[in-house]
Structure formats: C-alpha cells, structure tokens
Write a protein that holds these residues in place. Sequence first.
Motif, PDB file in Angstrom:
ATOM      1  N   UNK A 185      21.350 -15.670  32.738  1.00 21.09           N
ATOM      2  CA  UNK A 185      21.800 -14.569  31.881  1.00 21.09           C
ATOM      3  C   UNK A 185      20.716 -13.509  31.747  1.00 21.09           C
ATOM      4  N   UNK A 186      19.443 -13.933  31.861  1.00 24.00           N
ATOM      5  CA  UNK A 186      18.316 -13.002  31.838  1.00 24.00           C
ATOM      6  C   UNK A 186      17.893 -12.592  33.251  1.00 24.00           C
ATOM      7  N   UNK A 187      18.726 -12.924  34.251  1.00 22.59           N
ATOM      8  CA  UNK A 187      18.439 -12.602  35.650  1.00 22.59           C
ATOM      9  C   UNK A 187      17.129 -13.220  36.118  1.00 22.59           C
ATOM     10  N   UNK A 188      16.836 -14.442  35.637  1.00 28.34           N
ATOM     11  CA  UNK A 188      15.576 -15.083  35.965  1.00 28.34           C
ATOM     12  C   UNK A 188      15.649 -16.168  37.009  1.00 28.34           C
ATOM     13  N   UNK A 189      16.850 -16.556  37.435  1.00 27.33           N
ATOM     14  CA  UNK A 189      16.945 -17.637  38.423  1.00 27.33           C
ATOM     15  C   UNK A 189      16.568 -17.180  39.823  1.00 27.33           C
ATOM     16  N   UNK A 190      16.883 -15.937  40.149  1.00 25.15           N
ATOM     17  CA  UNK A 190      16.624 -15.436  41.507  1.00 25.15           C
ATOM     18  C   UNK A 190      16.538 -13.915  41.467  1.00 25.15           C
ATOM     19  N   UNK A 191      15.626 -13.313  42.254  1.00 20.81           N
ATOM     20  CA  UNK A 191      15.502 -11.842  42.239  1.00 20.81           C
ATOM     21  C   UNK A 191      16.761 -11.128  42.704  1.00 20.81           C
ATOM     22  N   UNK A 192      17.545 -11.772  43.571  1.00 23.39           N
ATOM     23  CA  UNK A 192      18.803 -11.175  44.025  1.00 23.39           C
ATOM     24  C   UNK A 192      19.870 -11.465  42.965  1.00 23.39           C
ATOM     25  N   UNK A 193      20.386 -10.412  42.329  1.00 22.99           N
ATOM     26  CA  UNK A 193      21.297 -10.615  41.214  1.00 22.99           C
ATOM     27  C   UNK A 193      22.564 -11.348  41.626  1.00 22.99           C
ATOM     28  N   UNK A 194      23.049 -11.123  42.849  1.00 24.92           N
ATOM     29  CA  UNK A 194      24.258 -11.822  43.289  1.00 24.92           C
ATOM     30  C   UNK A 194      24.003 -13.320  43.423  1.00 24.92           C
ATOM     31  N   UNK A 209      14.409 -36.208  27.029  1.00 21.91           N
ATOM     32  CA  UNK A 209      15.661 -36.551  26.339  1.00 21.91           C
ATOM     33  C   UNK A 209      16.165 -35.476  25.369  1.00 21.91           C
ATOM     34  N   UNK A 210      15.396 -34.422  25.150  1.00 19.91           N
ATOM     35  CA  UNK A 210      15.816 -33.398  24.185  1.00 19.91           C
ATOM     36  C   UNK A 210      15.646 -31.985  24.737  1.00 19.91           C
ATOM     37  N   UNK A 211      14.494 -31.680  25.344  1.00 22.27           N
ATOM     38  CA  UNK A 211      14.134 -30.282  25.601  1.00 22.27           C
ATOM     39  C   UNK A 211      13.616 -30.073  27.019  1.00 22.27           C
ATOM     40  N   UNK A 212      14.486 -30.044  28.023  1.00 21.22           N
ATOM     41  CA  UNK A 212      14.027 -29.828  29.397  1.00 21.22           C
ATOM     42  C   UNK A 212      13.732 -28.364  29.705  1.00 21.22           C
ATOM     43  N   UNK A 213      12.998 -28.164  30.762  1.00 15.93           N
ATOM     44  CA  UNK A 213      12.774 -26.838  31.355  1.00 15.93           C
ATOM     45  C   UNK A 213      12.191 -25.823  30.365  1.00 15.93           C
ATOM     46  N   UNK A 214      11.199 -26.291  29.616  1.00 13.29           N
ATOM     47  CA  UNK A 214      10.387 -25.427  28.750  1.00 13.29           C
ATOM     48  C   UNK A 214      11.196 -24.707  27.657  1.00 13.29           C
ATOM     49  N   UNK A 223      10.557 -13.113  30.499  1.00 12.52           N
ATOM     50  CA  UNK A 223       9.663 -14.028  31.203  1.00 12.52           C
ATOM     51  C   UNK A 223      10.472 -15.172  31.807  1.00 12.52           C
ATOM     52  N   UNK A 224      10.197 -15.543  33.044  1.00 10.82           N
ATOM     53  CA  UNK A 224      10.864 -16.732  33.602  1.00 10.82           C
ATOM     54  C   UNK A 224      10.491 -17.971  32.786  1.00 10.82           C
ATOM     55  N   UNK A 225      11.387 -18.927  32.724  1.00  7.84           N
ATOM     56  CA  UNK A 225      11.162 -20.089  31.863  1.00  7.84           C
ATOM     57  C   UNK A 225       9.920 -20.861  32.277  1.00  7.84           C
ATOM     58  N   UNK A 226       9.580 -20.865  33.581  1.00  8.74           N
ATOM     59  CA  UNK A 226       8.415 -21.627  34.013  1.00  8.74           C
ATOM     60  C   UNK A 226       7.096 -20.959  33.605  1.00  8.74           C
ATOM     61  N   UNK A 227       7.147 -19.730  33.099  1.00  8.42           N
ATOM     62  CA  UNK A 227       5.943 -19.034  32.642  1.00  8.42           C
ATOM     63  C   UNK A 227       5.703 -19.196  31.148  1.00  8.42           C
TER      64      UNK A 227
END
Length: 308
Positions: free
Chosen positions: A76-85, A253-258, A271-275
């Motif tokens: 939703x924040x366009x953070x998964x991949x630089x290509x929006x599609x 068990x509760x809070x994955x991926x930062x 900011x991307x989640x990994x940052x």
Amino acid sequence: MPAVARLRPNDFFSPEEWAGLSARSSWKGLALVIHCWGVIALAVALGVWIPWLIPLSVMVIGTRQLGLAILMHEAAHAGLHPNLKVNDWVGHWLCAVPIGASLSAYRPYHLSHHKYAQQVEDPDLPLSAPFPVTRASLRRKIIRDLTGQTFFKQRIAPFFVRVPPDEDLPEGARVTARSAAPFLLVNGAMLAGAILAGVWWAYFALWLLPLATWFPMVTRLRNIAEHACVENSEIDPLRQARTTHAAWWERAFIAPYWVNFHAEHHIFMHLPCWSLKRAHRLLAEKGVTEAMEVAPGYGAVLAEASGR
C-alpha cells in the motif's frame, strides 16, 4: 481537523543515512513474500506429518497470515517493489486476496489513517480509542478472537446482516468484503490442492482455522500495541504510534516483519519495513527515542491497555 504534522528526514538523518534507509529494493520485498509463504508451507507440512503439533502450526500460520497483511500494508506504501505494477500485483494477489483483503480498497483507507492519525477523521481510531479497558474486557475480546466470533462478525455476518460499527469492526474490516470473489477463487484453489494431495482436512485445520482464530487475535494485539494509550498522539508527530521491543518468540508468534517498529513507520511512512529497525537504532543513538513512545514488550503494552 487538519492533517497531522510531518517531520523532515533531514532533521534526524544525514543525507547518506537517509539514502541507505529509504532505498527501494527489487528483491527484498519479494523475498519477504516468498519467506512468508515458505514458513506457512513448512508449518502446514509439520501439521500434516505430526498432527499433535497442529496447535503450534496454527499459531505459526496465523502469525504469517498477519505477515501477509503486513506485506499488503507494505505494498500500500509502494514498498514491495520499485515497479508499481509488480508491487500492486504481488501485494494484491499473493498477500491481500488469500486472507480476504483487497489492496485497492485498503490503500486509500490506510493512507487516510496516516493523514489523520489519532484524530477524529482517522478510520482506525475505533481500534485504539476504547483503551484502556478492564482486564475482563480484554480477556473477553481475546476469547472472541480465539473462538472464531470476531472472524464471523468481520468476514461472514456482513454478507447476511448489517453489523453496527464498534471497536471490533472498524471500517478497515468492512472493506475486506469487497474481495469476496477473489478470496473464494484463491481459497478454492487451495482447497482443491489439499484434496489432490490427499489431505483435504489440512485446508480447514491448517489454513482456515488459523485465519479464523489466531490471525484475528494477533491482529488485535498488533493494533493495541501500535496506537492504544499513547499520550499526545493526536498532536505530537513523534508520538503518533508506539514502537514495541519484541523478543524472538514475539516476532515469531505476534509481530513479524518489523511491524513492531510502528512509531518509526508513522514518522517516516515511506521507509521500507526492513529499514525500520535500523532507523530505530539511529534515532536511539541520537537520543530521539526518548521523546517517542517505546514499550519494552507486548506484555507491558497489554498491562497498560488493561489497567483500568
């Protein structure tokens, strides 16, 4: 009310630090999606192979279903991949649809949450406004989650009756009803796969059961930790959300991926989640976290949220 105030990254980070934190990646987001589905697949295999471990598998899978929701949030924040599609296709079909959500419906709703965080226009305000509550009230909410009552109220009942809004059914839950057909299509394919594999029951015990029980519960804990009982959150940009330190088992068990670094996400929402973890460390080194809402763990948050 006006939109919440925004802070400038250059007030906190050097240009080099910000460039490293904000850089998009063509592979990291996709790797997280693969990791999420890989963990789900391993937990399903474990439950099929050793049935008495199904309760553990349910907890792992339910948390990774939340992981899919978190990665949809990233999209939703366009953070998964630089290509929006690519970002939107992966975020919708591989993250949102399997758990009954819709990226196209979620994005404007969620961006409105960021624009008006903790103000009366915030569509997520019903998730945090009721807190603190009594321990008995929190216990009843968790029991409703783990017994499937919340799932029925959010995902099934709206198709048959009009459910009045309350703290368990904010607008964010209602938009999931718009993706019913894709959800049924994808889940029908998953059921067909289980039937072809000779383990038809695995779809119900190791996908639908976590979706109806553990997933709503950890989603509630996430929502409480993120915004409940945060003083001055409606006026202070540093306190629009809470960051919660998470032990390894809480991340499992509760809070994955930062997702526990929610204060940093609200301050710098692109900011991307990994940052986020690195951003938290840099802010701590600069003394900024002293002005932020930071909890030592989810137990401490729940104690505060049920302290009335």
